[in-house]
Scaffold this motif. Sequence first.
Motif, PDB file in Angstrom:
ATOM      1  N   TRP A 191      24.971   3.175  62.167  1.00  0.00           N
ATOM      2  CA  TRP A 191      24.565   4.542  61.804  1.00  0.00           C
ATOM      3  C   TRP A 191      24.391   4.592  60.291  1.00  0.00           C
ATOM      4  CZ3 TRP A 191      29.220   4.290  64.926  1.00  0.00           C
ATOM      5  CH2 TRP A 191      28.993   4.549  66.286  1.00  0.00           C
ATOM      6  N   ARG A 192      23.234   5.023  59.831  1.00  0.00           N
ATOM      7  CA  ARG A 192      22.975   5.099  58.388  1.00  0.00           C
ATOM      8  C   ARG A 192      23.825   6.201  57.765  1.00  0.00           C
ATOM      9  NH1 ARG A 192      19.280   4.030  54.305  1.00  0.00           N
ATOM     10  NH2 ARG A 192      18.800   5.779  52.914  1.00  0.00           N
ATOM     11  N   PRO A 193      24.636   5.882  56.753  1.00  0.00           N
ATOM     12  CA  PRO A 193      25.421   6.922  56.076  1.00  0.00           C
ATOM     13  C   PRO A 193      24.503   7.861  55.286  1.00  0.00           C
ATOM     14  CG  PRO A 193      26.310   4.728  55.647  1.00  0.00           C
ATOM     15  CD  PRO A 193      24.966   4.542  56.248  1.00  0.00           C
ATOM     16  N   PRO A 194      24.870   9.117  55.125  1.00  0.00           N
ATOM     17  CA  PRO A 194      24.049  10.041  54.330  1.00  0.00           C
ATOM     18  C   PRO A 194      23.845   9.502  52.914  1.00  0.00           C
ATOM     19  CG  PRO A 194      25.753  11.238  55.532  1.00  0.00           C
ATOM     20  CD  PRO A 194      26.056   9.789  55.709  1.00  0.00           C
ATOM     21  N   GLY A 195      22.582   9.418  52.512  1.00  0.00           N
ATOM     22  CA  GLY A 195      22.286   8.912  51.176  1.00  0.00           C
ATOM     23  C   GLY A 195      22.557   7.433  51.006  1.00  0.00           C
ATOM     24  N   ALA A 196      22.777   6.715  52.099  1.00  0.00           N
ATOM     25  CA  ALA A 196      23.081   5.277  52.057  1.00  0.00           C
ATOM     26  C   ALA A 196      24.338   4.993  51.235  1.00  0.00           C
ATOM     27  CB  ALA A 196      21.895   4.486  51.513  1.00  0.00           C
ATOM     28  N   ARG A 197      25.274   5.958  51.227  1.00  0.00           N
ATOM     29  CA  ARG A 197      26.522   5.766  50.483  1.00  0.00           C
ATOM     30  C   ARG A 197      27.380   4.696  51.147  1.00  0.00           C
ATOM     31  NH1 ARG A 197      30.366   7.436  53.729  1.00  0.00           N
ATOM     32  NH2 ARG A 197      30.146   9.277  55.059  1.00  0.00           N
ATOM     33  N   GLU A 198      28.376   4.219  50.404  1.00  0.00           N
ATOM     34  CA  GLU A 198      29.315   3.233  50.940  1.00  0.00           C
ATOM     35  C   GLU A 198      30.221   3.886  51.977  1.00  0.00           C
ATOM     36  OE1 GLU A 198      31.547   1.247  47.965  1.00  0.00           O
ATOM     37  OE2 GLU A 198      32.448  -0.193  49.360  1.00  0.00           O
ATOM     38  N   LEU A 199      30.703   3.109  52.898  1.00  0.00           N
ATOM     39  CA  LEU A 199      31.616   3.618  53.914  1.00  0.00           C
ATOM     40  C   LEU A 199      32.945   4.004  53.274  1.00  0.00           C
ATOM     41  CD1 LEU A 199      31.102   1.024  56.806  1.00  0.00           C
ATOM     42  CD2 LEU A 199      29.895   3.169  56.424  1.00  0.00           C
ATOM     43  N   ASN A 200      33.528   5.108  53.744  1.00  0.00           N
ATOM     44  CA  ASN A 200      34.866   5.449  53.283  1.00  0.00           C
ATOM     45  C   ASN A 200      35.902   4.685  54.115  1.00  0.00           C
ATOM     46  OD1 ASN A 200      35.439   6.978  55.700  1.00  0.00           O
ATOM     47  ND2 ASN A 200      34.300   8.694  54.832  1.00  0.00           N
ATOM     48  N   SER A 201      37.157   4.846  53.762  1.00  0.00           N
ATOM     49  CA  SER A 201      38.210   4.042  54.393  1.00  0.00           C
ATOM     50  C   SER A 201      38.321   4.312  55.893  1.00  0.00           C
ATOM     51  CB  SER A 201      39.550   4.326  53.713  1.00  0.00           C
ATOM     52  OG  SER A 201      39.864   5.716  53.783  1.00  0.00           O
ATOM     53  N   ALA A 202      38.110   5.568  56.308  1.00  0.00           N
ATOM     54  CA  ALA A 202      38.206   5.884  57.732  1.00  0.00           C
ATOM     55  C   ALA A 202      37.066   5.230  58.514  1.00  0.00           C
ATOM     56  CB  ALA A 202      38.186   7.402  57.936  1.00  0.00           C
ATOM     57  N   GLU A 203      35.875   5.225  57.920  1.00  0.00           N
ATOM     58  CA  GLU A 203      34.729   4.603  58.599  1.00  0.00           C
ATOM     59  C   GLU A 203      34.890   3.095  58.682  1.00  0.00           C
ATOM     60  OE1 GLU A 203      31.811   8.183  56.962  1.00  0.00           O
ATOM     61  OE2 GLU A 203      31.944   6.258  55.913  1.00  0.00           O
ATOM     62  N   VAL A 204      35.420   2.498  57.629  1.00  0.00           N
ATOM     63  CA  VAL A 204      35.687   1.063  57.671  1.00  0.00           C
ATOM     64  C   VAL A 204      36.702   0.741  58.761  1.00  0.00           C
ATOM     65  CG1 VAL A 204      36.709  -0.874  56.404  1.00  0.00           C
ATOM     66  CG2 VAL A 204      35.076   0.634  55.267  1.00  0.00           C
ATOM     67  N   ALA A 205      37.766   1.537  58.847  1.00  0.00           N
ATOM     68  CA  ALA A 205      38.790   1.300  59.872  1.00  0.00           C
ATOM     69  C   ALA A 205      38.214   1.437  61.271  1.00  0.00           C
ATOM     70  CB  ALA A 205      39.944   2.275  59.675  1.00  0.00           C
ATOM     71  N   ALA A 206      37.251   2.331  61.453  1.00  0.00           N
ATOM     72  CA  ALA A 206      36.660   2.521  62.776  1.00  0.00           C
ATOM     73  C   ALA A 206      35.711   1.392  63.151  1.00  0.00           C
ATOM     74  CB  ALA A 206      35.917   3.863  62.811  1.00  0.00           C
ATOM     75  N   LEU A 207      34.966   0.872  62.170  1.00  0.00           N
ATOM     76  CA  LEU A 207      33.914  -0.101  62.481  1.00  0.00           C
ATOM     77  C   LEU A 207      34.366  -1.552  62.369  1.00  0.00           C
ATOM     78  CD1 LEU A 207      30.941   1.666  60.647  1.00  0.00           C
ATOM     79  CD2 LEU A 207      31.310   1.503  63.112  1.00  0.00           C
ATOM     80  N   ASN A 208      35.391  -1.818  61.583  1.00  0.00           N
ATOM     81  CA  ASN A 208      35.790  -3.197  61.346  1.00  0.00           C
ATOM     82  C   ASN A 208      36.140  -3.975  62.622  1.00  0.00           C
ATOM     83  OD1 ASN A 208      38.399  -5.134  60.571  1.00  0.00           O
ATOM     84  ND2 ASN A 208      36.652  -5.323  59.179  1.00  0.00           N
ATOM     85  N   PRO A 209      36.882  -3.396  63.584  1.00  0.00           N
ATOM     86  CA  PRO A 209      37.148  -4.166  64.816  1.00  0.00           C
ATOM     87  C   PRO A 209      35.871  -4.554  65.555  1.00  0.00           C
ATOM     88  CG  PRO A 209      38.638  -2.300  64.656  1.00  0.00           C
ATOM     89  CD  PRO A 209      37.612  -2.105  63.588  1.00  0.00           C
ATOM     90  N   PHE A 210      34.875  -3.694  65.551  1.00  0.00           N
ATOM     91  CA  PHE A 210      33.613  -4.011  66.205  1.00  0.00           C
ATOM     92  C   PHE A 210      32.851  -5.097  65.447  1.00  0.00           C
ATOM     93  CE2 PHE A 210      34.588   0.298  67.631  1.00  0.00           C
ATOM     94  CZ  PHE A 210      34.353   0.208  69.000  1.00  0.00           C
ATOM     95  N   LEU A 211      32.921  -5.062  64.115  1.00  0.00           N
ATOM     96  CA  LEU A 211      32.248  -6.082  63.319  1.00  0.00           C
ATOM     97  C   LEU A 211      32.843  -7.467  63.568  1.00  0.00           C
ATOM     98  CD1 LEU A 211      31.674  -4.379  59.835  1.00  0.00           C
ATOM     99  CD2 LEU A 211      29.953  -5.500  61.255  1.00  0.00           C
ATOM    100  N   ARG A 212      34.156  -7.539  63.550  1.00  0.00           N
ATOM    101  CA  ARG A 212      34.799  -8.837  63.771  1.00  0.00           C
ATOM    102  C   ARG A 212      34.486  -9.377  65.176  1.00  0.00           C
ATOM    103  NH1 ARG A 212      38.452 -10.103  59.786  1.00  0.00           N
ATOM    104  NH2 ARG A 212      39.065  -8.396  58.392  1.00  0.00           N
ATOM    105  N   ARG A 213      34.509  -8.487  66.145  1.00  0.00           N
ATOM    106  CA  ARG A 213      34.192  -8.916  67.509  1.00  0.00           C
ATOM    107  C   ARG A 213      32.724  -9.320  67.626  1.00  0.00           C
ATOM    108  NH1 ARG A 213      36.108 -11.571  71.746  1.00  0.00           N
ATOM    109  NH2 ARG A 213      35.543 -10.659  73.768  1.00  0.00           N
ATOM    110  N   HIS A 214      31.859  -8.641  66.867  1.00  0.00           N
ATOM    111  CA  HIS A 214      30.436  -8.968  66.888  1.00  0.00           C
ATOM    112  C   HIS A 214      30.210 -10.401  66.405  1.00  0.00           C
ATOM    113  CE1 HIS A 214      26.131  -7.200  66.090  1.00  0.00           C
ATOM    114  NE2 HIS A 214      26.109  -8.277  66.852  1.00  0.00           N
ATOM    115  N   VAL A 215      30.857 -10.762  65.283  1.00  0.00           N
ATOM    116  CA  VAL A 215      30.700 -12.122  64.762  1.00  0.00           C
ATOM    117  C   VAL A 215      31.310 -13.130  65.731  1.00  0.00           C
ATOM    118  CG1 VAL A 215      31.300 -13.673  62.854  1.00  0.00           C
ATOM    119  CG2 VAL A 215      30.679 -11.286  62.379  1.00  0.00           C
ATOM    120  N   GLN A 216      32.419 -12.778  66.337  1.00  0.00           N
ATOM    121  CA  GLN A 216      33.063 -13.684  67.288  1.00  0.00           C
ATOM    122  C   GLN A 216      32.162 -13.952  68.485  1.00  0.00           C
ATOM    123  OE1 GLN A 216      36.790 -12.206  68.791  1.00  0.00           O
ATOM    124  NE2 GLN A 216      37.279 -14.080  69.915  1.00  0.00           N
ATOM    125  N   LEU A 217      31.544 -12.896  69.020  1.00  0.00           N
ATOM    126  CA  LEU A 217      30.678 -13.068  70.191  1.00  0.00           C
ATOM    127  C   LEU A 217      29.367 -13.751  69.831  1.00  0.00           C
ATOM    128  CD1 LEU A 217      31.238  -9.638  71.965  1.00  0.00           C
ATOM    129  CD2 LEU A 217      32.122 -11.873  72.676  1.00  0.00           C
TER     130      LEU A 217
END
Length: 275
Positions: free
Chosen positions: A177-203
């Motif tokens: 999902w594109r962040p508004p203004g292409a801003r960097e992810l905040n800590s809550a967004e990183v915490a939500a997406l990081n497990p999916f990212l790691r699993r994505h690379v693993q798969l």
Amino acid sequence: MSADADLSTQTGLAALVDWYVTIGVDIAIDEAPHDRFAESAAPPPARAAAPPPVAAPARRAEPPARETRSPRPAAPVFTEEAARAAREAASEARTIDELQERLAGFDGCALKSTAGHFLFSAGTRGAALMVLDFAPGEEEERGGEAFVGPEARLLDNMLRAIGRDRSGAYLAYATPWRPPGARELNSAEVAALNPFLRRHVQLAAPRALLILGDFAARAALGSPDVARYRNGWFDYDHGGGTTRALLAPPLASLLRTPVLKRRAWRDLRAAAALG
């Protein structure tokens, strides 16, 4: 009395009145005579003092008005329960398609409600080289198709320069999902997406992972400290092992600053050689 005598008397009285007026007589009758010369020489009577002004009732002192400030936005909160839900949803995915479906249905990331499209990946799944970009660009957000904007066209040119195309590379986003203004992810967004990212690379199981830019690296590593990863290869821990990874400049910076292309070219050749 004859008529002539009466007329003479009236004429004399009129003349007397005129003489009185001429000499300043203004009161014809009074109980006692007045010495006007003495009266004019006397000092004027003192004027009565004006009554003191009535004091207005004292007003109660009011406290100074407090400065009104806009409330500061609350820091994003990502509860442990939400973090556990993200880890469970990611770990239960057995394929990339299933991971994509689970992430699309995950409600723990606020970006889901602000972005226009969910854009996951492009290229060839299972390729030896995986490229991780940060987020969909403006053109992708408008059209709803992943990796079609100017940054993606630059990446295609870079791949062709090393004798590859998308059939030999797998392209993914750190955030679908594109962040508004292409801003960097905040800590809550990183915490939500990081497990999916790691699993994505693993798969995806690439032999080499090329991460484009610090924004993507912070999301993938789950840490704001990424400076130490810019100097060369490192082992990316995806939870089920490690993958050799390189941190390269972001594609948008390459478009704005051509001098960075030399470093990106070096990193891409190194990743392609390994993958």
